[in-house]
Motif scaffolding. Sequence first.
Motif, PDB file in Angstrom:
ATOM      1  N   LYS A 166      -4.123 -21.891   3.178  1.00  0.00           N
ATOM      2  CA  LYS A 166      -3.320 -21.887   4.394  1.00  0.00           C
ATOM      3  C   LYS A 166      -2.245 -20.810   4.301  1.00  0.00           C
ATOM      4  CE  LYS A 166      -4.023 -26.548   5.840  1.00  0.00           C
ATOM      5  NZ  LYS A 166      -3.661 -27.415   6.872  1.00  0.00           N
ATOM      6  N   TYR A 167      -1.774 -20.426   5.494  1.00  0.00           N
ATOM      7  CA  TYR A 167      -0.617 -19.540   5.575  1.00  0.00           C
ATOM      8  C   TYR A 167       0.172 -19.885   6.824  1.00  0.00           C
ATOM      9  CZ  TYR A 167      -4.161 -16.559   7.976  1.00  0.00           C
ATOM     10  OH  TYR A 167      -5.166 -16.058   8.748  1.00  0.00           O
ATOM     11  N   ASN A 168       1.216 -19.143   7.103  1.00  0.00           N
ATOM     12  CA  ASN A 168       2.099 -19.453   8.227  1.00  0.00           C
ATOM     13  C   ASN A 168       1.549 -18.924   9.547  1.00  0.00           C
ATOM     14  OD1 ASN A 168       3.949 -20.667   6.518  1.00  0.00           O
ATOM     15  ND2 ASN A 168       5.186 -18.826   6.291  1.00  0.00           N
ATOM     16  N   LEU A 169       1.942 -19.588  10.631  1.00  0.00           N
ATOM     17  CA  LEU A 169       1.568 -19.156  11.971  1.00  0.00           C
ATOM     18  C   LEU A 169       1.927 -17.681  12.183  1.00  0.00           C
ATOM     19  CD1 LEU A 169       0.443 -20.058  14.746  1.00  0.00           C
ATOM     20  CD2 LEU A 169       2.773 -20.700  15.365  1.00  0.00           C
ATOM     21  N   SER A 170       3.031 -17.247  11.588  1.00  0.00           N
ATOM     22  CA  SER A 170       3.471 -15.852  11.744  1.00  0.00           C
ATOM     23  C   SER A 170       2.460 -14.854  11.195  1.00  0.00           C
ATOM     24  CB  SER A 170       4.833 -15.635  11.076  1.00  0.00           C
ATOM     25  OG  SER A 170       4.735 -15.882   9.681  1.00  0.00           O
ATOM     26  N   ASN A 171       1.517 -15.311  10.360  1.00  0.00           N
ATOM     27  CA  ASN A 171       0.483 -14.416   9.840  1.00  0.00           C
ATOM     28  C   ASN A 171      -0.600 -14.120  10.869  1.00  0.00           C
ATOM     29  OD1 ASN A 171       1.206 -16.124   7.019  1.00  0.00           O
ATOM     30  ND2 ASN A 171       1.132 -13.902   6.870  1.00  0.00           N
ATOM     31  N   ILE A 172      -0.723 -14.968  11.911  1.00  0.00           N
ATOM     32  CA  ILE A 172      -1.795 -14.768  12.885  1.00  0.00           C
ATOM     33  C   ILE A 172      -1.306 -14.417  14.291  1.00  0.00           C
ATOM     34  CG2 ILE A 172      -3.393 -16.240  11.592  1.00  0.00           C
ATOM     35  CD1 ILE A 172      -3.022 -18.375  13.830  1.00  0.00           C
ATOM     36  N   CYS A 173       0.004 -14.551  14.544  1.00  0.00           N
ATOM     37  CA  CYS A 173       0.505 -14.237  15.884  1.00  0.00           C
ATOM     38  C   CYS A 173       1.970 -13.836  15.850  1.00  0.00           C
ATOM     39  CB  CYS A 173       0.314 -15.423  16.832  1.00  0.00           C
ATOM     40  SG  CYS A 173       1.357 -16.850  16.454  1.00  0.00           S
ATOM     41  N   VAL A 174       2.433 -13.341  16.987  1.00  0.00           N
ATOM     42  CA  VAL A 174       3.838 -12.968  17.178  1.00  0.00           C
ATOM     43  C   VAL A 174       4.309 -13.552  18.507  1.00  0.00           C
ATOM     44  CG1 VAL A 174       3.668 -10.814  15.868  1.00  0.00           C
ATOM     45  CG2 VAL A 174       3.273 -10.799  18.341  1.00  0.00           C
ATOM     46  N   TYR A 175       5.621 -13.625  18.665  1.00  0.00           N
ATOM     47  CA  TYR A 175       6.169 -13.929  19.984  1.00  0.00           C
ATOM     48  C   TYR A 175       6.098 -12.636  20.789  1.00  0.00           C
ATOM     49  CZ  TYR A 175       8.163 -18.266  18.120  1.00  0.00           C
ATOM     50  OH  TYR A 175       8.337 -19.497  17.561  1.00  0.00           O
ATOM     51  N   ALA A 176       5.458 -12.681  21.933  1.00  0.00           N
ATOM     52  CA  ALA A 176       5.334 -11.490  22.768  1.00  0.00           C
ATOM     53  C   ALA A 176       6.706 -11.092  23.292  1.00  0.00           C
ATOM     54  CB  ALA A 176       4.381 -11.757  23.921  1.00  0.00           C
ATOM     55  N   LYS A 177       6.918  -9.813  23.364  1.00  0.00           N
ATOM     56  CA  LYS A 177       8.176  -9.284  23.909  1.00  0.00           C
ATOM     57  C   LYS A 177       7.837  -8.457  25.137  1.00  0.00           C
ATOM     58  CE  LYS A 177      10.504  -8.979  19.399  1.00  0.00           C
ATOM     59  NZ  LYS A 177      10.705 -10.362  19.303  1.00  0.00           N
ATOM     60  N   GLY A 178       8.782  -8.303  25.999  1.00  0.00           N
ATOM     61  CA  GLY A 178       8.565  -7.496  27.181  1.00  0.00           C
ATOM     62  C   GLY A 178       9.089  -8.191  28.424  1.00  0.00           C
ATOM     63  N   LYS A 179       9.432  -7.385  29.398  1.00  0.00           N
ATOM     64  CA  LYS A 179       9.967  -7.900  30.665  1.00  0.00           C
ATOM     65  C   LYS A 179       9.103  -7.419  31.818  1.00  0.00           C
ATOM     66  CE  LYS A 179      13.723  -9.902  29.053  1.00  0.00           C
ATOM     67  NZ  LYS A 179      13.903 -11.341  29.150  1.00  0.00           N
ATOM     68  N   ILE A 180       9.168  -8.158  32.913  1.00  0.00           N
ATOM     69  CA  ILE A 180       8.468  -7.807  34.134  1.00  0.00           C
ATOM     70  C   ILE A 180       9.413  -8.065  35.301  1.00  0.00           C
ATOM     71  CG2 ILE A 180       7.429 -10.107  34.383  1.00  0.00           C
ATOM     72  CD1 ILE A 180       4.917  -8.701  35.510  1.00  0.00           C
TER      73      ILE A 180
END
Length: 167
Positions: free
Chosen positions: A2-16
């Motif tokens: 096992k590893y951390n969620l951070s190893n498979i994804c990121v919080y998306a950044k950006g504005k609209i």
Amino acid sequence: MKYNLSNICVYAKGKIDVAVLDNSTYISTENMIPNKGGITKASSLPTVVQTQTFITGDVLVSNIRPYFKKIWFAEFGGGCSNDVLVFRAKDGVSKRFLYYILADDKFFGYSMATSKGTKMPRGDKVAIMKYPVPKFTYEKQEKIAGILEALDKKIKLNTEINDNLAA
């Protein structure tokens, strides 16, 4: 392994710009349906000029009161409230697999256990990224997601049939 969620994804950044959104492309905690029910149209748009953006394939999770289990796999791009976490799969990670990792009741339990506040608990964004996830190859992720997606489609079809019978 096992590893951390951070190893498979990121919080998306950006504005609209909110001006380019409508009630169908804006997601807030209010128009996310509890118990993994997806979304409905928003009743209104925010009064700010810009809001957080998301793209097709992102996974949106309400960060307020995680016990409501509000989650949606983005079928289109748009904008969302700051109270909605936008998870984006890293390269080499199946987007649908990420969705199923986050849709697991264990994830929501973890989010509640690490949340802050009592009246309106919010998931702790740092702790969430430490959520333990299994390590699988991309091929295995796709296979797992495919099986779960087939089951979801069958459940949806059976629900529609039941709703039809009730009507």
